[in-house]
Design a protein around this motif. Structure first.
Motif, PDB file in Angstrom:
ATOM      1  N   SER A  84     -67.689 -48.868 117.366  1.00  0.00           N
ATOM      2  CA  SER A  84     -69.085 -48.939 116.947  1.00  0.00           C
ATOM      3  C   SER A  84     -69.181 -48.643 115.453  1.00  0.00           C
ATOM      4  O   SER A  84     -68.252 -48.089 114.844  1.00  0.00           O
ATOM      5  CB  SER A  84     -69.924 -47.914 117.717  1.00  0.00           C
ATOM      6  OG  SER A  84     -69.530 -46.598 117.364  1.00  0.00           O
ATOM      7  N   ARG A  85     -70.305 -49.002 114.862  1.00  0.00           N
ATOM      8  CA  ARG A  85     -70.541 -48.702 113.452  1.00  0.00           C
ATOM      9  C   ARG A  85     -70.375 -47.194 113.177  1.00  0.00           C
ATOM     10  O   ARG A  85     -69.754 -46.798 112.197  1.00  0.00           O
ATOM     11  CB  ARG A  85     -71.945 -49.154 113.065  1.00  0.00           C
ATOM     12  CG  ARG A  85     -72.342 -48.855 111.624  1.00  0.00           C
ATOM     13  CD  ARG A  85     -73.790 -49.234 111.390  1.00  0.00           C
ATOM     14  NE  ARG A  85     -73.979 -50.667 111.590  1.00  0.00           N
ATOM     15  CZ  ARG A  85     -74.088 -51.550 110.619  1.00  0.00           C
ATOM     16  NH1 ARG A  85     -74.031 -51.159 109.360  1.00  0.00           N
ATOM     17  NH2 ARG A  85     -74.267 -52.830 110.879  1.00  0.00           N
ATOM     18  N   SER A  86     -70.921 -46.378 114.064  1.00  0.00           N
ATOM     19  CA  SER A  86     -70.850 -44.932 113.857  1.00  0.00           C
ATOM     20  C   SER A  86     -69.410 -44.430 113.918  1.00  0.00           C
ATOM     21  O   SER A  86     -69.030 -43.536 113.152  1.00  0.00           O
ATOM     22  CB  SER A  86     -71.715 -44.196 114.883  1.00  0.00           C
ATOM     23  OG  SER A  86     -71.262 -44.452 116.204  1.00  0.00           O
ATOM     24  N   SER A  87     -68.594 -44.995 114.802  1.00  0.00           N
ATOM     25  CA  SER A  87     -67.193 -44.588 114.881  1.00  0.00           C
ATOM     26  C   SER A  87     -66.429 -44.988 113.623  1.00  0.00           C
ATOM     27  O   SER A  87     -65.580 -44.239 113.123  1.00  0.00           O
ATOM     28  CB  SER A  87     -66.526 -45.210 116.110  1.00  0.00           C
ATOM     29  OG  SER A  87     -67.038 -44.667 117.298  1.00  0.00           O
ATOM     30  N   ILE A  88     -66.724 -46.177 113.097  1.00  0.00           N
ATOM     31  CA  ILE A  88     -66.074 -46.631 111.867  1.00  0.00           C
ATOM     32  C   ILE A  88     -66.411 -45.691 110.713  1.00  0.00           C
ATOM     33  O   ILE A  88     -65.531 -45.238 109.974  1.00  0.00           O
ATOM     34  CB  ILE A  88     -66.495 -48.079 111.533  1.00  0.00           C
ATOM     35  CG1 ILE A  88     -65.881 -49.052 112.545  1.00  0.00           C
ATOM     36  CG2 ILE A  88     -66.077 -48.450 110.104  1.00  0.00           C
ATOM     37  CD1 ILE A  88     -66.378 -50.478 112.418  1.00  0.00           C
ATOM     38  N   TYR A  89     -67.701 -45.357 110.583  1.00  0.00           N
ATOM     39  CA  TYR A  89     -68.111 -44.488 109.477  1.00  0.00           C
ATOM     40  C   TYR A  89     -67.616 -43.063 109.678  1.00  0.00           C
ATOM     41  O   TYR A  89     -67.256 -42.385 108.710  1.00  0.00           O
ATOM     42  CB  TYR A  89     -69.630 -44.529 109.312  1.00  0.00           C
ATOM     43  CG  TYR A  89     -70.095 -45.719 108.513  1.00  0.00           C
ATOM     44  CD1 TYR A  89     -70.239 -45.638 107.133  1.00  0.00           C
ATOM     45  CD2 TYR A  89     -70.358 -46.940 109.118  1.00  0.00           C
ATOM     46  CE1 TYR A  89     -70.643 -46.726 106.378  1.00  0.00           C
ATOM     47  CE2 TYR A  89     -70.765 -48.038 108.386  1.00  0.00           C
ATOM     48  CZ  TYR A  89     -70.899 -47.924 107.011  1.00  0.00           C
ATOM     49  OH  TYR A  89     -71.288 -49.006 106.269  1.00  0.00           O
ATOM     50  N   HIS A  90     -67.581 -42.602 110.917  1.00  0.00           N
ATOM     51  CA  HIS A  90     -67.118 -41.240 111.178  1.00  0.00           C
ATOM     52  C   HIS A  90     -65.632 -41.104 110.855  1.00  0.00           C
ATOM     53  O   HIS A  90     -65.194 -40.079 110.299  1.00  0.00           O
ATOM     54  CB  HIS A  90     -67.353 -40.871 112.649  1.00  0.00           C
ATOM     55  CG  HIS A  90     -66.855 -39.504 113.007  1.00  0.00           C
ATOM     56  ND1 HIS A  90     -67.451 -38.344 112.556  1.00  0.00           N
ATOM     57  CD2 HIS A  90     -65.797 -39.107 113.770  1.00  0.00           C
ATOM     58  CE1 HIS A  90     -66.790 -37.296 113.024  1.00  0.00           C
ATOM     59  NE2 HIS A  90     -65.788 -37.728 113.754  1.00  0.00           N
ATOM     60  N   SER A  91     -64.838 -42.109 111.188  1.00  0.00           N
ATOM     61  CA  SER A  91     -63.388 -42.021 111.002  1.00  0.00           C
ATOM     62  C   SER A  91     -62.936 -42.418 109.603  1.00  0.00           C
ATOM     63  O   SER A  91     -61.988 -41.835 109.066  1.00  0.00           O
ATOM     64  CB  SER A  91     -62.681 -42.913 112.027  1.00  0.00           C
ATOM     65  OG  SER A  91     -62.940 -42.457 113.331  1.00  0.00           O
ATOM     66  N   PHE A  92     -63.583 -43.414 109.006  1.00  0.00           N
ATOM     67  CA  PHE A  92     -63.106 -43.957 107.735  1.00  0.00           C
ATOM     68  C   PHE A  92     -64.072 -43.746 106.573  1.00  0.00           C
ATOM     69  O   PHE A  92     -63.724 -44.057 105.433  1.00  0.00           O
ATOM     70  CB  PHE A  92     -62.798 -45.447 107.897  1.00  0.00           C
ATOM     71  CG  PHE A  92     -61.738 -45.720 108.923  1.00  0.00           C
ATOM     72  CD1 PHE A  92     -60.395 -45.577 108.625  1.00  0.00           C
ATOM     73  CD2 PHE A  92     -62.081 -46.107 110.219  1.00  0.00           C
ATOM     74  CE1 PHE A  92     -59.408 -45.822 109.575  1.00  0.00           C
ATOM     75  CE2 PHE A  92     -61.110 -46.361 111.180  1.00  0.00           C
ATOM     76  CZ  PHE A  92     -59.768 -46.205 110.851  1.00  0.00           C
ATOM     77  N   GLY A  93     -65.265 -43.261 106.858  1.00  0.00           N
ATOM     78  CA  GLY A  93     -66.225 -42.960 105.800  1.00  0.00           C
ATOM     79  C   GLY A  93     -67.087 -44.122 105.373  1.00  0.00           C
ATOM     80  O   GLY A  93     -68.265 -43.948 105.049  1.00  0.00           O
TER      81      GLY A  93
END
Length: 202
Positions: A40-49
């Motif tokens: 998900s978008r949130s997982s991408i931003y949480h893991s990679f910023g």
């Protein structure tokens, strides 16, 4: 307590690499990365910023899994006399097959180098380091293949071969026959028998 991650960041970077290689940094949207990675978008931003953070991870994957294995024989402690010719022929074979990513999309980093990059962006240093690593590997290959050359001519030959490789990887998406001809010429400069030019597949 934070939620336990159910994915591997290395796998995510590998999946994202395909999307970035297809569309480039600017042309790849977050929905493309969601589809490619299954995150998900949130997982991408949480893991990679950010999308850029995921791109940086994909570049590391590209270097470690695609670029460096091909360069490894030229970076070994003892470089074989035919290592550079073997590298050039292997690169040529990859460019001659339109089903392979290099033929279809060119070099991920060189494509990025021709895209707008903000002043001071660390991506510029990554591209420069890649070019230096390639040039050093080719220089070692020239030294092994042509021990008869003095330093000056050997440096000139290595610079020419490196330039041919960079130009071929940059051109291959739009002018595959020209890219193959450049690699053939690099082999000829090295003193190898000219390879048979394979017409590009439409």
């Amino acid at each position: 307590m934070g939620r336990t991650r159910t994915f591997d960041e290395t796998d995510a970077a590998r999946s994202a690499l395909e999307a970035f290689w297809d569309h480039g940094l600017e042309g790849t949207a977050i929905p493309d990365l969601e589809n490619a990675t299954g995150l998900s978008r949130s997982s991408i931003y949480h893991s990679f910023g950010s999308k850029r953070g995921l791109f940086d991870a994909a570049v590391d994957t590209y270097l470690d899994q695609i670029v460096r294995p091909r360069l490894a024989p030229l970076q070994a402690e003892h470089v074989a006399s035919d290592a550079l010719a073997t590298y050039l022929r292997g690169l040529r074979a990859a460019m001659a097959d339109p089903a392979l990513p290099l033929a279809a999309h060119g070099c991920l980093l060189l494509n990025t180098a021709t895209s707008p990059v903000a002043p001071g962006d660390t991506l510029g240093e990554v591209v420069r380091d890649y070019r230096r690593e390639l040039a050093d590997a080719v220089s070692r290959g020239v030294a092994a293949a042509r021990p008869d050359l003095d330093d000056g001519p050997a440096t000139t030959l290595a610079t020419a071969c490196t330039a041919h490789v960079v130009a071929a990887m940059t051109l291959v998406r739009l002018d595959p026959e020209g890219a193959l001809a450049l690699l053939d010429n690099a082999l000829a400069l090295l003193g190898e028998e000219r390879a048979l030019v394979i017409p590009a597949t439409a």
